[in-house]
Design a protein around this motif. Structure first.
Motif, mmCIF file in Angstrom:
data_model
loop_
_atom_site.group_PDB
_atom_site.id
_atom_site.type_symbol
_atom_site.label_atom_id
_atom_site.label_comp_id
_atom_site.label_asym_id
_atom_site.label_seq_id
_atom_site.Cartn_x
_atom_site.Cartn_y
_atom_site.Cartn_z
ATOM 1 N N ARG A 187 0.788 -1.230 0.000
ATOM 2 C CA ARG A 187 0.000 0.000 0.000
ATOM 3 C C ARG A 187 0.820 1.281 0.000
ATOM 4 O O ARG A 187 0.278 2.361 -0.137
ATOM 5 N N GLN A 188 2.164 1.156 0.171
ATOM 6 C CA GLN A 188 3.006 2.344 0.290
ATOM 7 C C GLN A 188 4.127 2.329 -0.752
ATOM 8 O O GLN A 188 4.703 1.283 -1.032
ATOM 9 N N VAL A 189 4.420 3.535 -1.257
ATOM 10 C CA VAL A 189 5.408 3.697 -2.315
ATOM 11 C C VAL A 189 6.291 4.897 -1.988
ATOM 12 O O VAL A 189 5.798 5.903 -1.469
ATOM 13 N N GLU A 190 7.565 4.783 -2.305
ATOM 14 C CA GLU A 190 8.474 5.933 -2.236
ATOM 15 C C GLU A 190 8.831 6.317 -3.665
ATOM 16 O O GLU A 190 9.042 5.447 -4.512
ATOM 17 N N ILE A 191 8.911 7.615 -3.920
ATOM 18 C CA ILE A 191 9.256 8.074 -5.267
ATOM 19 C C ILE A 191 10.429 9.050 -5.218
ATOM 20 O O ILE A 191 10.733 9.631 -4.177
ATOM 21 N N GLY A 192 11.053 9.223 -6.361
ATOM 22 C CA GLY A 192 12.092 10.224 -6.543
ATOM 23 C C GLY A 192 12.096 10.649 -8.000
ATOM 24 O O GLY A 192 11.557 9.946 -8.860
#
Length: 181
Positions: free
Chosen positions: A89-94
């Motif tokens: 359910r969780q995502v990190e972006i850059g």
């Protein structure tokens, strides 16, 4: 990896073998690497990243994926989005852009398209982004999109020979729904 998004000026798709030379070129620039985890970036680094990424299905938990940012008018690779699937359910972006494409609103445009995909299509609950506290341009970008700054970690990471501080930004699906109205 099957993903292709569009925005008014960009095509956002899986990184392809034909992108790797340009990808390595802009990542090798000192001004691009300044706040990144690498100091020197080579074509071989790009090839290794590509090979490791392609061993996993897109959105596999515990894996990073790079998405190519292609300028629609010229079909030129101008940068990339990094996407890490923390859990279901969780995502990190850059985001990383070649210097000549910075300051034109393209990073924001790419992140908007990605957030639509993550929240509306993949039904993710939370998206985070971590940036060096000295990277004011990235902090302004994230705040301008509507991310909330949730943390300021002081001297929490030994980075390129010195202690560095980081900001953590986040957005919930409910935040995105309100922002899109």
């Amino acid at each position: 990896m099957d993903i292709q998004l569009t925005s008014p000026r960009l095509i956002i798709r899986a990184l392809a073998p034909g992108d790797l030379h340009a990808f390595a070129q802009y990542r090798a620039l000192p001004e691009v690497a300044l706040y990144q985890s690498w100091s020197h970036y080579s074509y071989q680094d790009a090839c290794r990243l590509y090979e490791n990424m392609n061993r996993q299905a897109f959105a596999s938990v515990g894996h990073w994926f790079q998405l190519a940012l292609i300028e629609q008018d010229t079909h030129t690779l101008i940068g990339d989005l990094a996407v890490f699937f923390i859990d279901k359910r969780q995502v990190e972006i850059g985001v990383t852009l070649a210097p000549e494409y910075q300051g034109r609103g393209l990073a924001g445009e790419a992140i908007y398209a990605l957030l639509d995909y993550l929240f509306l299509e993949l039904k993710k609950h939370r998206v985070t982004a971590v940036t060096d506290a000295g990277n004011q341009a990235c902090s302004r970008l994230l705040k301008g999109i509507g991310f909330r700054q949730e943390a300021h970690f002081v001297d929490n990471i030994y980075f390129k020979g010195a202690w560095g501080s980081e900001y953590v930004f986040a957005m919930l699906a409910s935040d995105w729904s309100r922002l899109r109205c």
